[in-house]
Design a protein around this motif. Structure first.
Motif, PDB file in Angstrom:
ATOM      1  N   CYS A   1       0.775  -1.168  -0.022  1.00  0.00           N
ATOM      2  CA  CYS A   1      -0.110   0.029   0.007  1.00  0.00           C
ATOM      3  C   CYS A   1       0.713   1.241   0.061  1.00  0.00           C
ATOM      4  N   ALA A   2       2.154   1.261   0.937  1.00  0.00           N
ATOM      5  CA  ALA A   2       2.833   2.476   0.959  1.00  0.00           C
ATOM      6  C   ALA A   2       3.517   2.767  -0.493  1.00  0.00           C
ATOM      7  N   LEU A   3       4.024   1.601  -1.155  1.00  0.00           N
ATOM      8  CA  LEU A   3       4.606   1.833  -2.025  1.00  0.00           C
ATOM      9  C   LEU A   3       3.904   1.968  -3.434  1.00  0.00           C
ATOM     10  N   THR A   4       2.517   1.505  -3.235  1.00  0.00           N
ATOM     11  CA  THR A   4       1.845   1.939  -4.392  1.00  0.00           C
ATOM     12  C   THR A   4       1.247   3.530  -4.289  1.00  0.00           C
ATOM     13  N   SER A   5       1.164   3.683  -3.240  1.00  0.00           N
ATOM     14  CA  SER A   5       0.758   5.355  -3.006  1.00  0.00           C
ATOM     15  C   SER A   5       2.129   6.078  -3.254  1.00  0.00           C
TER      16      SER A   5
ATOM     17  N   LEU B   1      -2.356  -6.218  18.856  1.00  0.00           N
ATOM     18  CA  LEU B   1      -3.509  -5.878  18.229  1.00  0.00           C
ATOM     19  C   LEU B   1      -3.208  -4.339  17.427  1.00  0.00           C
ATOM     20  N   LEU B   2      -2.409  -3.727  17.995  1.00  0.00           N
ATOM     21  CA  LEU B   2      -1.752  -2.422  17.543  1.00  0.00           C
ATOM     22  C   LEU B   2      -1.110  -2.858  16.059  1.00  0.00           C
ATOM     23  N   VAL B   3      -0.391  -4.092  16.080  1.00  0.00           N
ATOM     24  CA  VAL B   3       0.141  -4.389  14.701  1.00  0.00           C
ATOM     25  C   VAL B   3      -0.909  -4.688  13.703  1.00  0.00           C
ATOM     26  N   LEU B   4      -1.944  -5.280  14.091  1.00  0.00           N
ATOM     27  CA  LEU B   4      -3.241  -5.465  13.315  1.00  0.00           C
ATOM     28  C   LEU B   4      -3.698  -4.300  12.876  1.00  0.00           C
ATOM     29  N   LEU B   5      -4.074  -3.430  13.851  1.00  0.00           N
ATOM     30  CA  LEU B   5      -4.684  -2.112  13.410  1.00  0.00           C
ATOM     31  C   LEU B   5      -3.876  -1.248  12.710  1.00  0.00           C
ATOM     32  N   GLY B   6      -2.533  -1.416  12.750  1.00  0.00           N
ATOM     33  CA  GLY B   6      -1.611  -0.731  11.993  1.00  0.00           C
ATOM     34  C   GLY B   6      -1.841  -0.714  10.498  1.00  0.00           C
ATOM     35  N   LEU B   7      -2.813  -1.432  10.024  1.00  0.00           N
ATOM     36  CA  LEU B   7      -2.862  -1.727   8.452  1.00  0.00           C
ATOM     37  C   LEU B   7      -3.715  -0.529   8.014  1.00  0.00           C
ATOM     38  N   ILE B   8      -4.512  -0.019   8.979  1.00  0.00           N
ATOM     39  CA  ILE B   8      -5.576   1.140   8.595  1.00  0.00           C
ATOM     40  C   ILE B   8      -4.820   2.144   7.924  1.00  0.00           C
ATOM     41  N   PRO B   9      -3.565   2.839   8.727  1.00  0.00           N
ATOM     42  CA  PRO B   9      -3.180   4.313   7.850  1.00  0.00           C
ATOM     43  C   PRO B   9      -2.903   3.813   6.368  1.00  0.00           C
ATOM     44  N   PRO B  10      -1.846   2.822   6.175  1.00  0.00           N
ATOM     45  CA  PRO B  10      -1.398   2.531   4.937  1.00  0.00           C
ATOM     46  C   PRO B  10      -2.676   2.344   3.749  1.00  0.00           C
ATOM     47  N   VAL B  11      -3.499   1.367   4.413  1.00  0.00           N
ATOM     48  CA  VAL B  11      -4.678   1.046   3.328  1.00  0.00           C
ATOM     49  C   VAL B  11      -5.592   2.343   2.979  1.00  0.00           C
ATOM     50  N   GLY B  12      -5.829   3.125   4.394  1.00  0.00           N
ATOM     51  CA  GLY B  12      -6.712   4.377   3.984  1.00  0.00           C
ATOM     52  C   GLY B  12      -5.800   5.393   3.140  1.00  0.00           C
ATOM     53  N   ASN B  13      -4.570   5.575   3.389  1.00  0.00           N
ATOM     54  CA  ASN B  13      -3.945   6.515   2.444  1.00  0.00           C
ATOM     55  C   ASN B  13      -3.967   6.241   1.103  1.00  0.00           C
ATOM     56  N   LEU B  14      -3.686   4.859   0.851  1.00  0.00           N
ATOM     57  CA  LEU B  14      -3.853   4.444  -0.589  1.00  0.00           C
ATOM     58  C   LEU B  14      -5.254   4.762  -0.887  1.00  0.00           C
ATOM     59  N   LEU B  15      -6.234   4.348  -0.315  1.00  0.00           N
ATOM     60  CA  LEU B  15      -7.633   4.807  -1.050  1.00  0.00           C
ATOM     61  C   LEU B  15      -7.887   6.253  -1.047  1.00  0.00           C
ATOM     62  N   ALA B  16      -7.253   7.155  -0.082  1.00  0.00           N
ATOM     63  CA  ALA B  16      -7.490   8.557  -0.282  1.00  0.00           C
ATOM     64  C   ALA B  16      -6.638   9.165  -1.591  1.00  0.00           C
ATOM     65  N   VAL B  17      -5.357   8.692  -1.707  1.00  0.00           N
ATOM     66  CA  VAL B  17      -4.703   9.053  -2.779  1.00  0.00           C
ATOM     67  C   VAL B  17      -5.373   8.705  -4.171  1.00  0.00           C
ATOM     68  N   LEU B  18      -5.938   7.354  -4.338  1.00  0.00           N
ATOM     69  CA  LEU B  18      -6.609   7.158  -5.608  1.00  0.00           C
ATOM     70  C   LEU B  18      -7.970   7.971  -5.598  1.00  0.00           C
TER      71      LEU B  18
END
Length: 473
Positions: A19-23, A154-171
């Motif tokens: 997600c980060a690299l695609t963004s 649990l924080l590790v799993l929730l840490g997916l939210i920022p990169p995934v959300g950022n990719l959606l926002a960029v798109l």
């Protein structure tokens, strides 16, 4: 738990990394190579400002960890969290106001070398990003509560939210056709979503967060409402004093880690900023695996600084750091070439310098989670301040010598070894090697979160928990 958290972080790393690299690739294609580094710098300003919580979150994490082991009153933890949230709310409002005024008077665009094509909206977007960050400070305590509850996984799993959300926002923003500078907003907005979900788990879930402490200590029943005299248990003034060494420690470490983009944006070219930013996009997900894995040591060392655990953890993180550095050195250039279509590939100097920094920081991660009482954070503050005093002039000198984008990584690697890794290992060995009868209990010098005697009715003297730690002969 350490290996489980590391394994979970390694499992989610491919998703967050893609997600980060695609963004990043989309940003390079949409905004151009020269603008990319500046946009990423704005989007990730919050990474350079974790110390904006004044170091108070560390006291909350330690108090929650000790309460979970029965060494701390749940009522005191509850008061500490409430008072700390009020302080951070005031800090957030002040920070947001200052950021807004800086944007109004054009301070951002006048200080940094803004690449052509980003337009006059730089001041507006930078102020907006900082306002989002500052106003979310009180909710940031939620992550500290989860760390104290030993839920770093649990924080590790929730840490997916920022990169995934950022990719959606960029798109979405690219599809709408906004000015390139607005691509910097996606990450802060998705990070706020992550923090809000952490807050719901830390403060509302019946077992995971603070309410789970009630179940552990009081049969599932929350404590009664605070009596008026409890206001003397934790004074705001002493909360701030207790957080001072943590603030200095976090500020020095965060600014040292993130100084590269800020310094290059001031003294180097836009091309240098973009080259370093691309390498950092690959570096930070890898480093986060190690950092989040090490955080599971915090609640364990807070209860007992065990020498066997300390030795095992140092060996593990040295091995992980060497492996991560090798992977980074081999993959950084081809991955950057693939993502950007060959438009932005870090030089070997940048890659090798940051690989060395990865190893150096890995060596110090165990000590970061060992020195978490008051004396320990003063030690960390001294080391982090020394590190910051070394890396900034070191990077500036490196740019003047022609190292360009490679200067920050080389400077950071050398600085961490000299200012943190070597002295940290020496002091940590002395701490964990003390005989049990001579060792200072882990709560003896802690931030103001210990359990005091309950004051008598009408006795308004300050509780011993708020007194500064006395020196020991």
């Amino acid at each position: 738990m350490l290996l489980r958290t590391a394994g979970m972080r390694a499992a989610v790393l491919p998703i967050s990394g893609i997600c980060a690299l695609t963004s990043a690739g989309l940003t390079v294609q949409y905004a151009g190579v020269l603008a990319f580094g500046f946009i990423i710098m704005i989007a990730q300003l919050q990474i350079a400002l974790p110390f904006a919580d004044l170091g108070l979150g560390a006291a909350v994490a330690r108090a929650v960890a000790r309460a979970g082991k029965g060494h701390q009153s749940v009522a005191e933890v509850r008061i500490l969290i409430r008072r700390t949230a009020l302080v951070l709310g005031a800090v957030g409002i002040s920070g947001a106001t200052a950021a807004t005024l800086a944007g109004v008077f054009g301070l951002w665009s006048s200080f940094f070398r803004v690449p052509d094509g980003l337009g006059p909206q730089v001041d507006l977007v930078m102020s907006l990003v900082l306002c989002i960050f500052f106003l979310g400070l009180p909710m940031g305590l939620a992550a500290r509560v989860l760390v104290g509850r030993d839920r770093s996984d649990l924080l590790v799993l929730l840490g997916l939210i920022p990169p995934v959300g950022n990719l959606l926002a960029v798109l979405i923003l690219i599809e709408v056709g906004v000015a390139p500078i607005w691509l910097a907003v996606g990450l802060p907005v998705s990070t706020v979503t992550y923090v809000a979900i952490c807050a719901s788990l830390a403060f509302l879930h019946p077992r995971i967060g603070v309410r789970g402490l009630y179940a552990d200590q009081a049969g599932g029943q929350p404590p009664r409402s605070a009596e008026p005299d409890e206001r003397f248990l934790i004074a705001v003034r002493l909360i701030l004093i207790g957080g001072l060494p943590v603030l200095l420690s976090m500020a020095g470490r965060a600014l040292s880690e993130q100084h590269g983009r800020l310094v290059l944006a001031r003294v180097a070219t836009a091309a240098d900023v973009s080259e370093y930013a691309m390498a950092l996009q690959l570096y930070m997900p890898i480093y986060s695996v190690l950092f989040m894995s090490a955080m599971v040591l915090w609640p364990r060392f807070a209860v007992k600084p065990d020498v066997a655990l300390w030795r095992r953890a140092n060996a593990i993180f040295l091995g992980l750091g060497l492996s991560a550095a090798l992977g980074f050195a081999l993959l950084a250039r081809p991955v950057s070439d693939l993502v950007t279509g060959g438009d932005l590939v870090p030089s070997w100097g940048v890659v090798l310098g940051m690989a060395a920094a990865l190893v150096a920081q890995s060596i110090h991660l165990t000590q970061t989670n060992l020195f978490t009482d008051r004396r320990g954070f003063w030690l960390q503050a001294a080391m982090s301040s020394t590190l910051l005093a070394l890396v900034i002039p070191g990077t500036i000198l490196g740019v003047q010598l022609g190292l360009g984008a490679a200067a920050p990584g080389i400077s950071l690697a050398a600085g961490v070894i000299v200012a943190q890794a070597i002295p940290g290992l020496i002091m940590a060995h002395r701490l964990v090697s003390r005989p049990p009868q001579d060792a200072v209990p882990p709560n003896a010098e802690s931030a103001p979160t210990q359990r005091p005697p309950v004051p008598a009715k009408g006795d308004h003297r300050e509780s011993p928990v708020l007194q500064p730690a006395r020196s020991r002969s």
